[in-house]
Each structure stands twice: as structure tokens, then as C-alpha cells.
Design an enzyme around this catalytic site. Structure first.
Site, PDB file in Angstrom:
ATOM      1  N   GLY A 254       0.720  -1.590   0.205  1.00 34.91           N
ATOM      2  CA  GLY A 254       0.265  -0.542   0.215  1.00 34.91           C
ATOM      3  C   GLY A 254       1.109   1.212   0.307  1.00 34.91           C
TER       4      GLY A 254
ATOM      5  N   VAL B 157       3.070   1.002   3.450  1.00 33.63           N
ATOM      6  CA  VAL B 157       2.980   0.193   3.585  1.00 33.63           C
ATOM      7  C   VAL B 157       3.718  -0.956   3.301  1.00 33.63           C
ATOM      8  CG1 VAL B 157       1.584  -0.926   5.005  1.00 33.63           C
ATOM      9  CG2 VAL B 157       0.983   0.840   4.102  1.00 33.63           C
TER      10      VAL B 157
ATOM     11  N   ASP C 104      -8.282  11.335  10.636  1.00 35.81           N
ATOM     12  CA  ASP C 104      -8.817  10.674   9.402  1.00 35.81           C
ATOM     13  C   ASP C 104      -9.048   9.787   8.691  1.00 35.81           C
ATOM     14  OD1 ASP C 104      -7.471  10.973   6.698  1.00 35.81           O
ATOM     15  OD2 ASP C 104      -5.915  10.328   6.197  1.00 35.81           O
TER      16      ASP C 104
ATOM     17  N   PRO D 209     -12.702   5.774   4.292  1.00 35.48           N
ATOM     18  CA  PRO D 209     -13.132   4.149   3.531  1.00 35.48           C
ATOM     19  C   PRO D 209     -11.748   3.774   3.625  1.00 35.48           C
ATOM     20  CG  PRO D 209     -14.892   5.373   2.495  1.00 35.48           C
ATOM     21  CD  PRO D 209     -13.691   6.875   3.235  1.00 35.48           C
TER      22      PRO D 209
ATOM     23  N   ASP E 204      -4.015   3.628  10.811  1.00 39.46           N
ATOM     24  CA  ASP E 204      -3.908   4.755  10.708  1.00 39.46           C
ATOM     25  C   ASP E 204      -4.788   5.462  12.150  1.00 39.46           C
ATOM     26  OD1 ASP E 204      -2.075   4.437   8.955  1.00 39.46           O
ATOM     27  OD2 ASP E 204      -3.297   5.436   7.073  1.00 39.46           O
TER      28      ASP E 204
END
Length: 546
Positions: A22, A29, A142, A145, A161
């Protein structure tokens, strides 16, 4: 120092980064292996701003590590587990549990929107996560979706996160006024730089629910400036797919953070929907105090209208708030968006009087009067203008009743959604739909167009407010539009018709359409503003001339 093989790196002498899974604005990530414990993990490699000085970079790194360690103390089934926080080659890394499955954003993109029951399930999980974090003094900042993971085998909802957005500069106006991140999910009070608190995360959840139900955020626009305007000023119109959960969505997307639905009540309502298929109303009405007088007033969800209410042998009027947004683009971001809103309150006309120049209708909203307002009547100054950039209005057939409401076809030439337990009470040229005990009064009046249009009608009603509504105060008339037609929104507070009745607040919207003038208002005790605003929004949103 991290060591690198042909395709892998090992950081902190322990975590082997094997594959990138990601990438986002905050970093990359990786799928990795914890060589000490022999388990698979996810490692977020946080980006470093090369423009920062050495001292600024050090402060940012320390802040990141401090907040990540705080999140690591959170334990909840719907919060990502943080195993470790390390620094390698002066770059921070966060080591987390590896979730097998994509994000909620990826799921919606691949499979389309979810149904109301699934949205409620997801919402319940996220509310549990937010409540746990907020209890620990941690804000997500933050919620969107893309930051919600869906575990493949169990379909577990996992919020990731946490606490990093502020450090990385995402989702809000920073202290310097720069804006980066996810504005479609950012609360208006954060857009304006007024405050940041748990309520802001709940607004984000409301926007997220709309997105997963319909496939698109209700605040999506073609430009960043358009998004800011939509969040702070424009009419908030939840998608038709949100109808089963409308009381929750509207409660979460309340622009005044003091009146926003809290996490416990939102979770209760979503659980009730999962159990019964119906979303209940608020269990404990919000009771304002002097401390609760909002700094931000809700923007009219529909256009303003002015009229005199005549509840069961009474009459009341409503006025709404003025709102304006200033957003300037500069450099890489947007400078501070100033949200300027006037609080409004009002009263209703006396039982025996009507105003010939107004499309006599009244609505009482429940917002308390603001101590910062002057005693000068709102009509003494020009009415502010709200330019509404709206989504396409639904067709008549699309205006279905939300959960807990019914469509009421009225012989006076219109239909609208009213709560199931409201009863019709025609009173001359006005039609009322009344709650048990007449605590809430929803009024409608249909007349011929008046000289000067809705704005003139509302101003005239406001000017006579003190003579028709005992204790009339904080009246505000706002020019706006309704389904593209000229309209005016009037909001005010007043003392009620009797001492036992007590102070009331009114929302009133007036507009012209098809050669007729329509006036819709809701009046309620000042302690029941959340419910009153919902009834008003639903009535206006679903109103269809016949």
C-alpha cells in the site's frame, strides 16, 4: 541502519520488508516478517518531508513516535494492533498486525455500495473503535473508507492510521493554514480552524456511511474549493440510499459540533436498526446550556422561508442562520477557510394574529440564542446570501420516506414525509402535523406568490416578530435557493405562548415553485433542537407539490 538484500530490507535488525502492499500520502506500507517472533506483520514506512530543517524533522519524528506509542496502548477488536514503533536511519516505522483483506474503499470500488444493514454493522464497529480511542484522548483525524480494513476471513472491521494524521498534516487545516488530506471527510469546524475534538471524527463517520451506502461522498465536488464550500456552506443532502439510517446520518452530519450526535447514541440507534429494521429517534434530547451556545451555526439544509406559525390554535415563525465561507488557494494548499456564521433564534406569531404579507407559516427550531448577538432586528441589515451548489434534486418518485416516517399526501396540494406518530390538524389556510402532546409542530402553508418574493415575505415576518411571537429574539433571514428556485430561510427563538410551554425555536423555509409560494416550518422546545432539525430537513427534502 537498515540492511538491504536483492529485494528486501531489514530494519531495526528485526523486521524484513518483503513486498509493498500500500501507498498513501503518509508513506508506504510493507508486508514484512518479524524475524524475532517469526510472524507476518505490516510495517508503515512514514514519509519524511525533505523541506524541513533538521530540527523540524526531529520534532516531527518525535511527535510521530509519541502518538504511535499512545495508539499502541489501545486494545479494541476494531482498532489495528500496533506491535512496535522503531526508528531506522532517522526514519520512523510503525509495525502493525497484518490484516488479510483490502480496505473498505477497495471493497466499494470492486463490489459497489453496501446495504443499510451492512452499513450499520460497519458503523457499529467503527463507533466502538472511536469511543475507545476518544476515552484515551486520541483522535483519528483521518477517518475515511481507505483507512478502514475488512478482514477477508472474518469480515472484521478494522480502523487503521490512528493518531498519525495530525503529525503528517492530513485531513485538517494545520496551524499554518495549509490544507492537505481528505477534505470530503473533514468536519466543518476543522476546516475553519475553530476546534478539533471527538465530534470531528463523528462527522467523518457520517460522511463515510453516506459513501458506503451510495458509492460516493456527499461532499464530492470537482475542485478542492468546491469541496470546502460543500462541507462548510452548501445544503447537506444525504443520498437516497441513506434513508433507512437517516436519523443517524443527519445527526452525525450536524454542522454544529455541540449538537452533533454522540458516539453512544449513534451506536444505540444503529444496533436498534440491526435488531428491528427501524432506526429509532433520539432517546435523550439534547439540552443546551449557556456553555453550549454554538460558535458555528448549522447551515440551512434547505432554502429559507418566512411565515407565521399557528400551532394548535397558535402560530410560530422560524428564521435561520447566515453563513459565509472564504477560501483562498495558495501554493501547495488552501489557506484558512473562514467560516462566518450568525446564530439565530426566534419566536412565533401570537395565537390570534397572522401576517398578511407573509406566507404565514412558522417553524420553531431548538437552537438557543447566542449571547454574542445584538438586539437589533435582523431586518436592519441586508440579508446574507447563501449560494447553494446542489446535487440534482430527486424526482418525486425518488422522495421516499426515511425509517420512522411516512409519506403524507395532503389534500391542500402537496405531499411530504412526516414522522409516523404525527397527526394532521388543518387550521384554516395552514396545515399542521403535530407530535403527541404537540411538542413538535410541523406547519405548511400554500399561497399565491407575494410581491418581492420569499425574501421580502420573510423580512416582513421578521420585522413583525416581536408583535407576533412573545419574547422574539435572534431572528435571522437568509437568502438562498430551493431546488433551484428563489427562497428564504428564517430562524428565531421565542418564549412560547405560555409559561408552561417555555422557550421554543423555529426553522422556516419559504420558496416559490410552479406559480405558488410554499412555506414549511418546524417549531419545538429549545431543548429538542436535534430532533426538530431532522423533522424540518426531512419535510423540506421530501416536499413535492401535487
Amino acid at each position: 541502519m537498515g540492511t538491504e538484500g536483492e529485494n528486501v530490507r531489514v530494519i531495526a535488525g528485526r523486521y524484513r520488508l518483503e513486498a509493498r502492499i500500500g501507498r498513501g500520502g503518509m508513506g508506504v506500507v510493507w508486508r514484512a516478517t518479524d524475524q524475532l517472533l517469526g510472524r507476518q506483520v505490516a510495517v508503515k514506512e512514514l514519509s519524511v518531508d525533505d523541506s524541513l530543517s533538521e530540527d523540524e524533522a526531529r520534532q516531527q519524528r518525535e511527535r510521530t513516535l509519541r502518538e504511535a506509542r499512545a495508539v499502541a496502548q489501545l486494545h479494541h477488536p476494531h482498532i489495528i494492533v500496533v506491535h512496535d514503533v522503531v526508528v531506522d536511519d532517522e526514519r520512523p516505522y510503525i509495525v502493525m498486525e497484518l490484516i488479510s483483506g483490502g480496505s473498505l474503499a477497495e471493497r466499494i470500488s470492486a463490489d459497489g455500495p453496501v446495504d443499510a444493514r451492512e452499513a450499520a454493522r460497519i458503523g457499529i464497529g467503527l463507533l466502538g473503535a472511536l469511543r475507545r480511542a476518544h476515552e484515551a484522548g486520541i483522535l483519528h483525524r483521518d477517518l475515511k473508507p481507505a483507512n478502514v480494513l475488512m478482514e477477508a476471513d472474518t469480515d472484521r472491521v478494522v480502523l487503521t492510521d490512528f493518531g498519525i494524521a495530525q503529525v503528517a498534516g492530513a485531513t485538517t487545516l494545520t496551524e499554518s493554514g495549509a490544507f492537505v488530506g481528505s477534505p470530503e471527510y473533514t468536519a466543518p469546524e476543522r476546516m475553519s480552524g475553530v476546534r478539533t475534538g471527538p465530534e470531528s471524527d463523528l462527522w467523518s463517520l457520517g460522511a463515510l456511511l453516506c459513501t458506503i451506502l451510495s458509492g460516493e461522498s456527499p461532499f464530492r465536488r470537482d475542485s478542492l474549493g468546491g469541496i470546502l464550500h460543500a462541507v462548510v456552506v452548501d445544503e447537506i443532502r444525504p443520498p437516497a440510499q441513506a434513508a433507512p439510517l437517516l436519523p443517524v446520518v443527519r445527526g452525525l452530519l450536524e454542522r454544529d459540533p455541540e449538537r452533533r450526535l454522540d458516539a453512544a447514541e449513534a451506536e444505540r440507534m444503529l444496533r436498534a436498526f440491526r435488531d428491528t429494521g427501524r432506526t429509532p429517534r433520539l432517546m435523550t434530547p439534547y439540552t443546551p446550556t449557556q456553555r453550549d451556545v454554538p460558535k458555528l451555526a448549522p447551515t440551512p439544509s434547505r432554502t429559507p422561508a418566512a411565515a407565521a406559525e399557528r400551532p394548535p390554535k397558535h402560530s410560530t415563525r422560524g428564521i435561520l442562520v447566515a453563513a459565509a465561507l472564504v477560501a483562498a488557494m495558495a501554493g501547495a494548499g488552501v489557506s484558512a477557510a473562514a467560516l462566518l456564521m450568525n446564530d439565530g433564534g426566534g419566536g412565533g406569531p401570537s395565537p390570534s394574529r397572522t401576517t398578511s404579507t407573509s406566507s404565514a407559516s412558522g417553524s420553531s427550531s431548538t437552537r438557543p440564542s447566542s449571547p454574542s448577538r445584538t438586539s437589533r432586528p435582523a431586518s436592519a441589515s441586508p440579508a446574507p446570501t447563501v449560494t447553494v451548489t446542489r446535487q440534482q434534486a430527486p424526482t418525486s418518485s425518488a422522495r421516499t420516506a426515511p425509517s420512522g416516517y411516512r409519506i403524507a399526501p395532503d389534500p391542500n396540494g402537496f405531499s411530504l414525509a412526516v414522522p409516523d406518530d404525527f397527526t394532521r390538524d388543518p387550521q384554516g389556510e395552514r396545515v399542521f402535523y403535530l407530535s403527541p402532546g404537540q411538542v413538535f409542530r410541523l406547519g405548511i402553508k400554500v399561497t399565491e406568490p407575494a410581491a418581492g418574493g420569499p425574501l421580502a415575505v420573510m423580512r416582513a415576518a421578521d420585522a413583525k416578530g416581536s408583535s407576533t411571537n412573545p419574547g422574539y429574539r435572534d431572528g435571522t433571514v437568509t437568502r438562498t435557493t430551493h431546488d433551484g428556485q428563489p427562497a428564504a430561510l428564517w430562524e428565531f427563538t421565542w418564549n412560547g405562548f405560555t409559561e408552561a410551554e417555555g422557550a421554543r425555536h423555529t426553522y422556516d423555509l419559504c420558496w416559490e415553485e410552479g406559480g405558488r409560494m410554499y412555506d414549511v416550518w418546524v417549531s419545538a422546545p429549545v431543548g429538542k433542537v436535534t430532533e426538530a432539525k431532522e423533522y424540518f430537513d426531512v419535510a423540506v427534502d421530501t416536499f413535492v407539490p401535487s
